[in-house]
Structures are given as C-alpha cells and as structure tokens.
Motif scaffolding. Structure first.
Motif, PDB file in Angstrom:
ATOM      1  N   LEU A  83       0.818  -1.212   0.000  1.00 45.87           N
ATOM      2  CA  LEU A  83       0.000   0.000   0.000  1.00 45.87           C
ATOM      3  C   LEU A  83       0.851   1.262   0.000  1.00 45.87           C
ATOM      4  CD1 LEU A  83      -2.808  -1.037   2.517  1.00 45.87           C
ATOM      5  CD2 LEU A  83      -3.064  -0.632   0.058  1.00 45.87           C
ATOM      6  N   LEU A  84       2.065   1.151   0.529  1.00 49.91           N
ATOM      7  CA  LEU A  84       2.973   2.306   0.550  1.00 49.91           C
ATOM      8  C   LEU A  84       3.835   2.388  -0.705  1.00 49.91           C
ATOM      9  CD1 LEU A  84       4.142   2.234   4.272  1.00 49.91           C
ATOM     10  CD2 LEU A  84       2.283   3.543   3.243  1.00 49.91           C
ATOM     11  N   GLY A  85       3.639   1.434  -1.621  1.00 51.74           N
ATOM     12  CA  GLY A  85       4.428   1.446  -2.856  1.00 51.74           C
ATOM     13  C   GLY A  85       5.891   1.166  -2.631  1.00 51.74           C
ATOM     14  N   MET A  86       6.196   0.310  -1.652  1.00 52.60           N
ATOM     15  CA  MET A  86       7.592   0.053  -1.302  1.00 52.60           C
ATOM     16  C   MET A  86       7.902  -1.442  -1.342  1.00 52.60           C
ATOM     17  SD  MET A  86       8.660   2.852   1.593  1.00 52.60           S
ATOM     18  CE  MET A  86       7.709   2.125   2.906  1.00 52.60           C
ATOM     19  N   ARG A  87       7.423  -2.116  -2.365  1.00 51.58           N
ATOM     20  CA  ARG A  87       7.774  -3.521  -2.538  1.00 51.58           C
ATOM     21  C   ARG A  87       9.223  -3.596  -3.019  1.00 51.58           C
ATOM     22  NH1 ARG A  87       5.038  -8.273  -2.948  1.00 51.58           N
ATOM     23  NH2 ARG A  87       6.144  -9.936  -4.039  1.00 51.58           N
ATOM     24  N   PRO A  88      10.098  -4.282  -2.300  1.00 54.38           N
ATOM     25  CA  PRO A  88      11.524  -4.293  -2.670  1.00 54.38           C
ATOM     26  C   PRO A  88      11.819  -5.227  -3.836  1.00 54.38           C
ATOM     27  CG  PRO A  88      11.172  -5.698  -0.784  1.00 54.38           C
ATOM     28  CD  PRO A  88       9.845  -5.057  -1.071  1.00 54.38           C
ATOM     29  N   ARG A  89      12.930  -4.998  -4.460  1.00 50.23           N
ATOM     30  CA  ARG A  89      13.450  -5.953  -5.431  1.00 50.23           C
ATOM     31  C   ARG A  89      14.259  -6.993  -4.671  1.00 50.23           C
ATOM     32  NH1 ARG A  89      17.549  -3.487  -9.425  1.00 50.23           N
ATOM     33  NH2 ARG A  89      19.094  -4.420  -8.057  1.00 50.23           N
ATOM     34  N   VAL A  90      13.946  -8.254  -4.878  1.00 51.13           N
ATOM     35  CA  VAL A  90      14.638  -9.341  -4.182  1.00 51.13           C
ATOM     36  C   VAL A  90      15.523 -10.059  -5.187  1.00 51.13           C
ATOM     37  CG1 VAL A  90      14.376 -11.431  -2.792  1.00 51.13           C
ATOM     38  CG2 VAL A  90      12.699  -9.586  -2.584  1.00 51.13           C
ATOM     39  N   ASP A  91      16.827 -10.031  -4.942  1.00 55.41           N
ATOM     40  CA  ASP A  91      17.804 -10.621  -5.855  1.00 55.41           C
ATOM     41  C   ASP A  91      18.631 -11.668  -5.134  1.00 55.41           C
ATOM     42  OD1 ASP A  91      17.086  -8.893  -7.969  1.00 55.41           O
ATOM     43  OD2 ASP A  91      18.378  -7.324  -7.175  1.00 55.41           O
ATOM     44  N   GLY A  92      19.371 -12.439  -5.926  1.00 54.56           N
ATOM     45  CA  GLY A  92      20.351 -13.347  -5.356  1.00 54.56           C
ATOM     46  C   GLY A  92      19.882 -14.780  -5.342  1.00 54.56           C
ATOM     47  N   ALA A  93      20.252 -15.474  -4.282  1.00 51.64           N
ATOM     48  CA  ALA A  93      20.074 -16.923  -4.222  1.00 51.64           C
ATOM     49  C   ALA A  93      18.713 -17.312  -3.672  1.00 51.64           C
ATOM     50  CB  ALA A  93      21.176 -17.534  -3.358  1.00 51.64           C
ATOM     51  N   GLU A  94      17.654 -16.581  -4.082  1.00 45.40           N
ATOM     52  CA  GLU A  94      16.327 -16.824  -3.532  1.00 45.40           C
ATOM     53  C   GLU A  94      15.865 -18.255  -3.769  1.00 45.40           C
ATOM     54  OE1 GLU A  94      11.833 -14.925  -3.718  1.00 45.40           O
ATOM     55  OE2 GLU A  94      13.394 -14.181  -5.042  1.00 45.40           O
ATOM     56  N   GLY A  95      16.240 -18.834  -4.889  1.00 48.28           N
ATOM     57  CA  GLY A  95      15.783 -20.180  -5.216  1.00 48.28           C
ATOM     58  C   GLY A  95      16.670 -21.277  -4.683  1.00 48.28           C
ATOM     59  N   SER A  96      17.699 -20.954  -3.946  1.00 47.03           N
ATOM     60  CA  SER A  96      18.630 -21.980  -3.465  1.00 47.03           C
ATOM     61  C   SER A  96      18.840 -21.891  -1.956  1.00 47.03           C
ATOM     62  CB  SER A  96      19.974 -21.844  -4.191  1.00 47.03           C
ATOM     63  OG  SER A  96      20.543 -20.565  -3.982  1.00 47.03           O
ATOM     64  N   TRP A  97      17.733 -21.737  -1.222  1.00 42.57           N
ATOM     65  CA  TRP A  97      17.835 -21.774   0.229  1.00 42.57           C
ATOM     66  C   TRP A  97      18.285 -23.165   0.668  1.00 42.57           C
ATOM     67  CZ3 TRP A  97      17.275 -17.491   3.146  1.00 42.57           C
ATOM     68  CH2 TRP A  97      16.600 -16.402   2.589  1.00 42.57           C
ATOM     69  N   PRO A  98      18.984 -23.266   1.778  1.00 38.89           N
ATOM     70  CA  PRO A  98      19.365 -24.588   2.281  1.00 38.89           C
ATOM     71  C   PRO A  98      18.134 -25.474   2.480  1.00 38.89           C
ATOM     72  CG  PRO A  98      20.525 -22.858   3.480  1.00 38.89           C
ATOM     73  CD  PRO A  98      19.511 -22.170   2.627  1.00 38.89           C
ATOM     74  N   ALA A  99      18.289 -26.736   2.192  1.00 35.00           N
ATOM     75  CA  ALA A  99      17.156 -27.658   2.307  1.00 35.00           C
ATOM     76  C   ALA A  99      16.694 -27.799   3.746  1.00 35.00           C
ATOM     77  CB  ALA A  99      17.547 -29.017   1.738  1.00 35.00           C
ATOM     78  N   GLY A 100      17.618 -27.743   4.690  1.00 31.82           N
ATOM     79  CA  GLY A 100      17.275 -27.889   6.102  1.00 31.82           C
ATOM     80  C   GLY A 100      17.300 -26.556   6.824  1.00 31.82           C
TER      81      GLY A 100
END
Length: 276
Positions: A83-100
């Motif tokens: 609502l505040l128009g402040m959705r951040p850009r998320v970059d990097g290893a978002e798809g490779s979080w540790p499995a555990g």
C-alpha cells in the motif's frame, strides 16, 4: 558586444525586480512541493500502519497455531508495504535456500528491516530480538505470538541462558534470523557483528545465509517517526557452510559474513572507520 545588447537601455527597475522575484519563487515552489509530498506520504504511511497494526495484533492474538500466526503476520507486512508502494526488489540466491534449517543474518539500518524480512523472505524462521523489546506491551506480545525469541544483552547470566536456548533451538532444526549488529544507529554504515548467531550455527552444524538490505535507512532511520518514500532492495547471498576455513571460530565466521555483506551493501564499514 557578442550578445548584441551593447548600448541597449536597461529594463525598468520594476521589471528587473519581477524577474528576480519569479526566479526565486520557482525555487521556493519546488521546496514547498517537496515538503508537501514528504508530509503527504508520511501521513499516508501512518494511516496505513495505525489501521493495519491493531487489526493484525487482534488476529494474531486470536488465531491458533504459530505457523498460522506467522503467515498472517507475513501477509499483513506485505500488504502494508504494498500500500505504501515500497515492494523491494529481491535478488540473489532466492531459489537456493538450504534444504534444512539455517541461520539468517542481515545488516540492520531501520525500523522497517524486520517488516521487510517478514514480508519478502520465503522460508519460515524465528526472529532473535534484543530482550528489552519483549517488555514493550503491544510489540512484545505480537512478536512472541509469531514465535520470536528474545536475547538478554546486559545481564551476563541471562545472556548465557538465552545463548544456550538459541543453540538448542538451532540444533532441534529451527531456522533463526538475526540482526547481529544488535541495534541500528542514524549514521550510515555496517557495525561490528555479535558472535551469538554464528556460535549457534556452528553448534548446530547449520549454514549461515547472509542477507543485505539496501535503502531502508533512507526511508525510516533512527531518531525519526517521519517515513519517506524510497527504493528498497534485498540481496540474498550464497550460504556459508562448514567448508569455510572460518567455520570453527564464531568470531571469524561473524567477520566473514560481515565482509560478504559489505561487498553488496551501499554503506561504509564502520569498524574500519573507527580503527583509523
């Protein structure tokens, strides 16, 4: 001579004064416009927050189950920032979080850092927060209900007890999120990391995931309640695991994670500045 005005009579004094006045008024108008935009955004931000916060608190108080409450808080945080128009850009290893399980560590520059982490970092984790926050009636209750853990910073026996509790939680497979600077200040820069997060990771044998938040200090720094609109970026770095040479020493591991964050952070190294 080159302008072709040599010998031309000067304009009347009244016209000269009008030109100067108009030139100055344009500058003042820009300043006034910026001032009004700043206050209009701040008013909107406070309106959104003071509507959303009590409703979120009430729902979190009533909804059973920590996982449901965590998801509810996540949705509310994302809604407020949207609502505040402040959705951040998320970059990097978002798809490779540790499995555990893992330990997440991030720089800390603003009041909104925790809201950003809650809203936009994918896995579920428990915040580790300075102990004095649990005595804040509304915030402390809400944080406890979503599973946050509190760490005593000034009492030696309390600190040791809380450190053991964190190590036990990490060893039991719980992911933990730390702001290892402990607090934040108005001055831009990355401070020294406390070793507790890294001791917990080493003891549990779980990787450390450094996260970098850029832009939050400009939006709501320490010492103000007047938020400004701005651009946010979250950078998720590659996990640090036991293959690193610094793994066996919590202070060396803390410094390794700090240096990795500094490589991406758009702020200076306060530790190096203090040493000069």
């Amino acid at each position: 001579y080159e302008a072709g005005t040599l010998g031309r009579a000067a304009p009347p004094p009244a016209l000269q004064f009008l030109r100067v006045a108009l030139s100055g008024s344009r500058i003042e108008f820009r300043r006034l416009s910026q001032f009004l935009r700043t206050w209009a955004f701040a008013a909107w931000a406070h309106t959104v927050f003071w509507i959303a916060a009590p409703l979120t608190w009430l729902l979190v108080a009533l909804v059973p189950g920590p996982r449901r409450r965590w998801k509810l808080a996540r949705g509310a945080a994302a809604m407020v920032l949207g609502l505040l128009g402040m959705r951040p850009r998320v970059d990097g290893a978002e798809g490779s979080w540790p499995a555990g399980p893992f330990v997440l560590v991030s720089n800390h520059a603003s009041y909104i850092d925790g809201v950003l982490a809650q809203a936009f970092l994918p896995p579920r984790f428990s915040y580790v927060i300075k102990g004095e926050v649990q005595n804040v009636p509304v915030a402390g209750f809400l944080l406890r209900r979503i599973g946050s853990k509190f760490v005593e910073r000034f009492n030696v026996s309390g600190s040791a007890r809380d450190a053991r509790s964190l190590m036990k939680a990490a060893s039991a497979g719980e992911s933990l999120a730390f702001f290892p600077e402990g607090t934040f200040v108005k001055e831009p820069g990355l401070g020294k990391f406390r070793a507790g997060a890294f001791a917990a990771a080493i003891n549990a044998g779980v990787p450390v995931v450094p996260v970098v938040i850029n832009g939050s200090r400009k939006i709501l720094p320490a010492g103000t309640i007047l938020p400004r609109h701005g651009h946010l970026q979250i950078e998720i770095l590659n996990p640090i695991d036991r293959n690193e040479a610094a793994w066996d020493n919590s202070r060396q591991l803390a410094e390794l994670a700090r240096q990795k964050i500094l490589e991406v952070l758009d702020e200076p190294d306060l530790v190096s500045i203090a040493a000069q």
